[in-house]
Scaffold this active site. Structure first.
Site, short mmCIF file in Angstrom:
data_model
loop_
_atom_site.label_atom_id
_atom_site.label_comp_id
_atom_site.label_asym_id
_atom_site.label_seq_id
_atom_site.Cartn_x
_atom_site.Cartn_y
_atom_site.Cartn_z
N ASP A 1 0.70 -1.19 -0.16
CA ASP A 1 0.09 0.01 -0.08
C ASP A 1 0.93 1.31 -0.17
OD1 ASP A 1 -1.62 2.30 0.71
OD2 ASP A 1 -2.51 1.32 2.31
N TYR B 1 2.05 0.45 14.87
CA TYR B 1 1.20 0.50 13.78
C TYR B 1 1.59 1.30 12.46
CZ TYR B 1 -2.80 0.77 10.72
OH TYR B 1 -3.89 0.82 9.71
N LYS C 1 -2.21 -2.05 7.74
CA LYS C 1 -2.62 -3.62 8.05
C LYS C 1 -1.64 -4.39 6.99
CE LYS C 1 -4.76 -5.92 10.24
NZ LYS C 1 -4.12 -6.49 11.35
C1 F6R Z 1 -7.32 -0.58 8.17
C2 F6R Z 1 -7.32 0.89 7.60
C3 F6R Z 1 -8.10 2.06 8.05
C4 F6R Z 1 -7.39 2.99 9.06
C5 F6R Z 1 -8.26 3.95 9.50
C6 F6R Z 1 -7.50 4.81 10.18
O1 F6R Z 1 -6.35 -1.32 7.89
O2 F6R Z 1 -6.45 0.78 6.91
O3 F6R Z 1 -9.23 1.54 8.55
O4 F6R Z 1 -6.77 2.19 9.96
O5 F6R Z 1 -8.93 4.75 8.32
O6 F6R Z 1 -6.71 5.54 9.54
P1 F6R Z 1 -5.50 6.84 9.89
O7 F6R Z 1 -4.84 6.42 11.10
O8 F6R Z 1 -4.47 6.66 8.72
O9 F6R Z 1 -6.30 8.13 10.06
MG MG Z 2 -3.57 2.61 3.44
MG MG Z 3 -4.69 -2.15 2.56
#
Ligand code: F6R
Ligand code: MG
Ligand code: MG
EC number: 3.1.3.11
Length: 360
Positions: free
Chosen positions: A10, A226, A229
């Site tokens: 990603d 983190y 994913k």
């Molecule tokens: C799960 C994913 C999303 C983000 C969520 C918060 O794998 O990619 O659910 O975790 O959108 O994202 P941030 O922390 O980047 O605002």
């Molecule tokens: Mg992403």
């Molecule tokens: Mg992804």
């Protein structure tokens, strides 16, 4: 020998974590086309699932080849530059290192690879996931290669009847073991049922011939915090001694609960979809899986067929939507919320620290 290398990352998407746009795919395509001209790879297809770009490559250089991995890395770097230029979200998210160092393993991208002599006709499938983790393949791979209720060939076809060997990884210890099925089926299930600790990494025929491979990198363990994913990919060989295409796909007809979804911190149903519908939106999900089917022809890719783009999976999708409703009703409670150790986001240590004097 032909090597199949599926390498994914990603490197940015829009809006938020929904979809890697075509402009990124074009960058990756340019780099891989050059790699093909320079004979680094024989052929390639660029798949996509949500915010993940999946490079499906063939070559004759074996697994973990540094030229092939570097090509993939460079293509993701070029796409990252474009993502930054476009102001996309999470630009370069999975490239955890500033420089390539021989192999993408441990650097962020996920990889699933297999080396084999092509059979006279060589059908194979790639499964591309978003918003979930490698253990999402535990249940479907067990069904495909170990469960006669799913795979009729295990009972009916002499070439499948002796069963398969599963390589199980303990991803906290970084160790693996081979278990034979059906002989050690209950031991196998005792491990892979604990999907927070064990993941199937490979499946082989009893003579060692490769059958399936999964990307088992866990980004949260690589980076110590983190960073996105791990959104796994898997490769599965089919027909003539392996599960039929329809047996492999049947393993996804039940939308089982997998960890991931919103903030990588929730259990939700794995919904099989077409590439076009791999745009996780509701609560950033529910988690998706795309199946692309190919025939190999002297290292060249013929296909793909987008296999979940079929009405026979409509009921599975309907069930997944119902399960998504049901799980969402739990709000911030378990078992919708993952266990403490598996949360990608948590305020718990801070909250506990703040309140420590109030617990008597
Ligand atoms: C799960 C994913 C999303 C983000 C969520 C918060 O794998 O990619 O659910 O975790 O959108 O994202 P941030 O922390 O980047 O605002
Ligand atoms: Mg992403
Ligand atoms: Mg992804």
């Amino acid at each position: 020998m032909t090597t199949l290398s599926v390498i994914k990352a990603d490197v940015g998407s829009l809006p938020g974590h929904v979809k890697a746009p075509n402009k990124l795919i074009n960058e990756v395509d340019r780099v891989l086309e050059e790699g093909k001209d320079e004979n680094k790879i024989t052929d390639y297809y660029i798949g996509r699932c949500g915010d993940d770009i999946d490079l499906i490559m063939t070559h004759d250089k074996g697994k973990n080849d540094s030229d092939v991995h570097e090509l993939a890395w460079n293509s993701f770097e070029e796409a990252t530059e474009k993502a930054k230029e476009l102001g996309l979200y999470g630009a370069g998210q999975d490239l955890l290192s500033d420089a390539f160092s021989g192999n993408v393993r441990g650097l962020g991208p996920g990889s699933a690879e297999m080396e084999f002599d092509e059979r006279e006709s060589e059908p194979f499938l790639t499964f591309l996931c978003d918003k979930t983790s490698p253990s999402a393949f535990n249940l479907p791979l067990f069904k495909m290669f170990g469960d006669p209720s799913n795979t009729a060939g295990l009972v009916l076809d002499p070439s499948l009847h002796e069963g398969f060997k599963f390589t199980v990884q303990d991803f906290y210890e970084g160790k693996k073991a081979d278990l034979a099925c059906p002989e050690e089926m209950y031991d196998l299930l005792a491990l892979i049922g604990i999907s927070s600790k064990f993941a199937i990494e490979e499946v082989k025929k009893k003579d060692g011939e490769p059958a399936a491979s999964v990307s088992t990198e866990k980004l949260n363990l690589i980076a110590g915090e983190y960073v996105g994913k791990d959104d796994p990919v898997a490769v599965v060989r089919c027909q003539s001694g392996y599960p039929a295409v329809g047996e492999a796909l049947e393993a996804f007809s039940f939308p089982h609960l997998v960890p991931g979804w919103m903030r990588g911190s929730h259990n939700g149903p794995l919904m099989p979809v077409s590439e076009e519908e791999a745009t996780p939106t509701r609560f950033d999900g529910p988690p998706r899986v795309v199946a692309l089917g190919f025939q190999l022809n002297d290292g060249k890719l013929v296909g793909p067929r987008d296999l979940f783009d079929d009405p026979s999976f409509d009921e599975t999708r309907k069930k997944a939507k119902k399960a998504a409703d049901y799980m969402r009703r739990h709000g911030p409670f378990q078992p919708h919320l993952l266990g403490e150790d598996d949360l990608e986001y948590t305020t718990l240590p801070d909250v506990q620290d703040k309140l420590k004097d109030r617990f008597e």
